[in-house]
Write an enzyme that holds these catalytic residues in place. Structure first.
Site, mmCIF file in Angstrom:
data_model
loop_
_atom_site.group_PDB
_atom_site.id
_atom_site.type_symbol
_atom_site.label_atom_id
_atom_site.label_comp_id
_atom_site.label_asym_id
_atom_site.label_seq_id
_atom_site.Cartn_x
_atom_site.Cartn_y
_atom_site.Cartn_z
ATOM 1 N N ARG A 198 63.397 -11.037 -82.457
ATOM 2 C CA ARG A 198 62.651 -10.451 -83.569
ATOM 3 C C ARG A 198 63.577 -10.118 -84.723
ATOM 4 N NH1 ARG A 198 57.624 -7.231 -80.814
ATOM 5 N NH2 ARG A 198 57.198 -8.906 -79.327
ATOM 6 N N GLU A 200 63.552 -8.108 -87.015
ATOM 7 C CA GLU A 200 63.260 -6.803 -87.611
ATOM 8 C C GLU A 200 64.559 -6.228 -88.140
ATOM 9 O OE1 GLU A 200 59.673 -5.710 -84.488
ATOM 10 O OE2 GLU A 200 61.756 -5.612 -83.853
ATOM 11 N N ARG A 206 65.377 2.293 -80.733
ATOM 12 C CA ARG A 206 64.500 1.612 -79.781
ATOM 13 C C ARG A 206 64.255 0.130 -80.070
ATOM 14 N NH1 ARG A 206 61.325 3.715 -83.654
ATOM 15 N NH2 ARG A 206 59.314 2.683 -83.945
ATOM 16 N N HIS A 207 64.943 -0.406 -81.082
ATOM 17 C CA HIS A 207 64.764 -1.824 -81.415
ATOM 18 C C HIS A 207 66.048 -2.623 -81.262
ATOM 19 C CE1 HIS A 207 61.181 -0.259 -83.608
ATOM 20 N NE2 HIS A 207 60.669 -1.376 -83.135
ATOM 21 N N GLU A 343 56.648 3.823 -76.832
ATOM 22 C CA GLU A 343 55.877 2.668 -76.368
ATOM 23 C C GLU A 343 56.779 1.772 -75.525
ATOM 24 O OE1 GLU A 343 54.200 -0.027 -79.412
ATOM 25 O OE2 GLU A 343 54.645 -1.629 -77.974
ATOM 26 N N SER A 346 52.696 -3.224 -74.480
ATOM 27 C CA SER A 346 51.429 -3.433 -75.174
ATOM 28 C C SER A 346 50.683 -4.535 -74.463
ATOM 29 C CB SER A 346 51.657 -3.901 -76.620
ATOM 30 O OG SER A 346 52.022 -2.841 -77.442
ATOM 31 N N ARG A 394 63.407 -0.889 -72.832
ATOM 32 C CA ARG A 394 62.724 0.390 -73.089
ATOM 33 C C ARG A 394 62.334 1.089 -71.787
ATOM 34 N NH1 ARG A 394 58.992 0.034 -78.368
ATOM 35 N NH2 ARG A 394 60.534 -0.909 -79.755
HETATM 36 P P1 ATP Z 1 57.230 -1.388 -81.784
HETATM 37 O O1 ATP Z 1 55.929 -1.105 -82.452
HETATM 38 O O2 ATP Z 1 57.773 -0.223 -81.011
HETATM 39 O O3 ATP Z 1 58.241 -2.019 -82.694
HETATM 40 P P2 ATP Z 1 55.860 -3.719 -80.848
HETATM 41 O O4 ATP Z 1 54.486 -3.175 -80.729
HETATM 42 O O5 ATP Z 1 56.221 -4.511 -82.043
HETATM 43 O O6 ATP Z 1 56.923 -2.508 -80.671
HETATM 44 P P3 ATP Z 1 55.204 -5.574 -78.786
HETATM 45 O O7 ATP Z 1 55.001 -6.769 -79.624
HETATM 46 O O8 ATP Z 1 54.016 -4.816 -78.357
HETATM 47 O O9 ATP Z 1 56.203 -4.589 -79.562
HETATM 48 O O10 ATP Z 1 56.126 -6.002 -77.560
HETATM 49 C C1 ATP Z 1 55.883 -5.581 -76.215
HETATM 50 C C2 ATP Z 1 56.977 -4.642 -75.733
HETATM 51 O O11 ATP Z 1 58.257 -5.251 -75.869
HETATM 52 C C3 ATP Z 1 57.088 -3.361 -76.527
HETATM 53 O O12 ATP Z 1 56.166 -2.408 -76.057
HETATM 54 C C4 ATP Z 1 58.514 -2.962 -76.256
HETATM 55 O O13 ATP Z 1 58.640 -2.340 -74.993
HETATM 56 C C5 ATP Z 1 59.234 -4.293 -76.190
HETATM 57 N N1 ATP Z 1 59.824 -4.625 -77.487
HETATM 58 C C6 ATP Z 1 59.223 -5.241 -78.514
HETATM 59 N N2 ATP Z 1 60.036 -5.389 -79.561
HETATM 60 C C7 ATP Z 1 61.212 -4.840 -79.188
HETATM 61 C C8 ATP Z 1 62.473 -4.686 -79.841
HETATM 62 N N3 ATP Z 1 62.669 -5.119 -81.077
HETATM 63 N N4 ATP Z 1 63.466 -4.092 -79.141
HETATM 64 C C9 ATP Z 1 63.284 -3.657 -77.886
HETATM 65 N N5 ATP Z 1 62.120 -3.776 -77.220
HETATM 66 C C10 ATP Z 1 61.093 -4.360 -77.864
HETATM 67 MG MG MG Z 2 53.292 -3.033 -79.169
#
Ligand code: ATP
Ligand code: MG
Length: 420
Positions: A198, A200, A206-207, A343, A346, A394
């Site tokens: 990602r 981001e 947490r990312h 979180e 999802s 996480r």
């Molecule tokens: P957030 O809103 O906290 O950035 P997200 O909703 O974008 O997360 P999802 O697409 O729902 O993330 O991805 C499923 C799971 O994967 C998340 O709940 C999280 O545990 C993990 N995850 C997603 N993106 C990341 C990241 N950049 N770093 C670490 N863990 C991640």
């Molecule tokens: Mg999510």
């Protein structure tokens, strides 16, 4: 008592008169402690004088009849083979007495895994994944692998890393979402342990830009409740497995994990909004919860005795196009699983009806042509299905009460780290 052969690295050496004590870090979390006495084994004692912290060696020995060390099992050596000596003093303390800054820990993770604390985290990470695989195989899920080089993302282009794929543009996969759903055309239960890439840009605790997920999809479900149950059972299985198999590691980390009880609390998104508003927070009814709101909700839920809780029924305006909507069109079957205010997963029930899915794509402003490969899978008997993505780092972070997600992965990929 038999002779054992143990290989590893010296993390500590102490001389007390005519005794040398050497701690060897091997594959178990506690070091093996070699006690060399000049009187008893003069040759090995001499060798012991010449080797220092950082040396790679194997020894043959038997457990000492009297165990005096609190750090690990003591051995009386019969033979020591030296394989490599450090050519420079070590840049970090592998004994684990001097805590290093996070930045140093990340830079030298490969060396610091010699120290019991760092090793414990990654032994538990291994258990977490073992437990997940065991759970899936006991429950009829098959492990699949889907492509990590893709033509389109699950959510649009904003968080995708672009790569050159011969004469075309391609992307690193941010989620196996579309592919695992397509497989619902021929399997009833799949899982994948997969990296998420990602792009981001933000720097949070947490990312990561490369993280790992445990992704699940299951077909022929009656409702989203089936998916919630799979996830809560999986989490419970993982935690019980770690509690049973990693007592020493948890002790070294000074962590107690509370055994969860099922069913986990199910909190409606709208209820979460109401609770947060009653605490004076400004919360939108149509957007995902902010980081701050998520944390605050964690505190409120903790007071009520809930560490792990689902937030169910997210509003359509806040979700991906593929979630099934309620009859009212406002809410969906999307849920999050939160662990102490973070979180960790999802998921939800997906839209499996072709026409509705097509409309959903359009409504979200996406071009159905870019998703034709995916849409096709919904033409030939797609059953109702749902699943989730669970973040490995996480989950580990919350189980072990780590402050930063970077502590839960060996090699960190974030905004400023591309090496090592
Ligand atoms: P957030 O809103 O906290 O950035 P997200 O909703 O974008 O997360 P999802 O697409 O729902 O993330 O991805 C499923 C799971 O994967 C998340 O709940 C999280 O545990 C993990 N995850 C997603 N993106 C990341 C990241 N950049 N770093 C670490 N863990 C991640
Ligand atoms: Mg999510």
């Amino acid at each position: 008592m038999g002779l054992k052969r143990i290989c590893g690295w010296i993390i500590r050496k102490k001389s007390i008169g005519r005794i040398i004590i050497i701690e060897v870090s091997s594959d178990s979390v506690r070091p093996s402690v070699l006690v060399l006495k000049e009187e008893r084994e003069p040759e090995l004692f001499k060798l012991g004088m010449e080797i220092d912290v950082g040396t790679a060696l194997c020894f043959e020995g038997e457990e000492a009849p009297e165990q005096r060390s609190a750090r690990g099992v003591e051995y009386i050596a019969r033979k020591i083979e030296v394989y490599a000596k450090p050519i420079e003093p070590l840049p970090v303390d592998t004994m684990g007495k001097v805590p290093a800054l996070l930045d140093t820990r990340i830079k030298y993770r490969w060396l610091l895994v010699r120290n019991p604390v760092e090793k414990a985290i990654f032994i538990i990470r291994n258990s977490l994944l073992n437990a997940a695989r065991e759970y899936f195989s006991k429950n009829g899920f098959i492990e699949v692998q889907t492509p990590k080089i893709v033509a389109a993302g699950a959510e649009g282009g904003a968080t995708l890393f672009k790569i050159q794929y011969f004469e075309n543009d391609a992307y690193l996969s941010q989620s196996p979402q579309l592919f695992k759903q397509m497989l619902m055309a021929g399997f009833t239960r799949v899982y994948e342990i997969t990296p998420y890439f990602r792009a981001e840009k933000y720097n949070t605790t947490r990312h990561l830009n490369e993280s790992w997920g445990i992704d699940v999809e299951q077909g022929f479900i009656n409702s989203v409740e089936d998916v919630l149950q799979t996830l809560e059972n999986l989490i419970t299985y993982i935690i019980e497995y770690v509690l049973k198999n990693n007592k020493e590691e948890l002790e070294i980390l000074g962590v107690t994990i509370k055994k969860p009880s099922t069913p986990f609390k199910r909190l409606k998104f709208q209820e979460a909004v109401d609770i947060l508003r009653s605490e004076g927070l400004e919360v939108s009814e149509t957007e995902d919860l902010s980081d701050y709101a998520e944390k605050k909700l964690g505190e409120i839920m903790a007071e009520k005795g809930y560490e792990l809780y689902f937030i169910v029924g997210f509003p359509w305006a806040s979700t991906g196009f593929y979630y099934m909507r309620d009859e009212d069109g406002v809410y969906t079957r999307k849920f999050d699983l939160d662990y102490s205010g973070l979180e960790i997963a999802s998921g939800g029930q997906r839209e499996h009806r072709y026409e509705k899915l097509l409309n959903a794509l359009k409504e979200k402003g996406l071009n159905p042509e870019n998703f034709s490969f995916y849409l096709e899978a919904f033409k030939y008997g797609m059953p109702p299905h749902g699943g989730f993505g669970l973040g490995v780092e996480r989950l580990l972070m919350k189980m072990l009460n780590l402050e930063n997600v970077r502590e839960a992965i060996l090699f960190v990929r974030d905004r400023t780290r591309l090496v090592p």
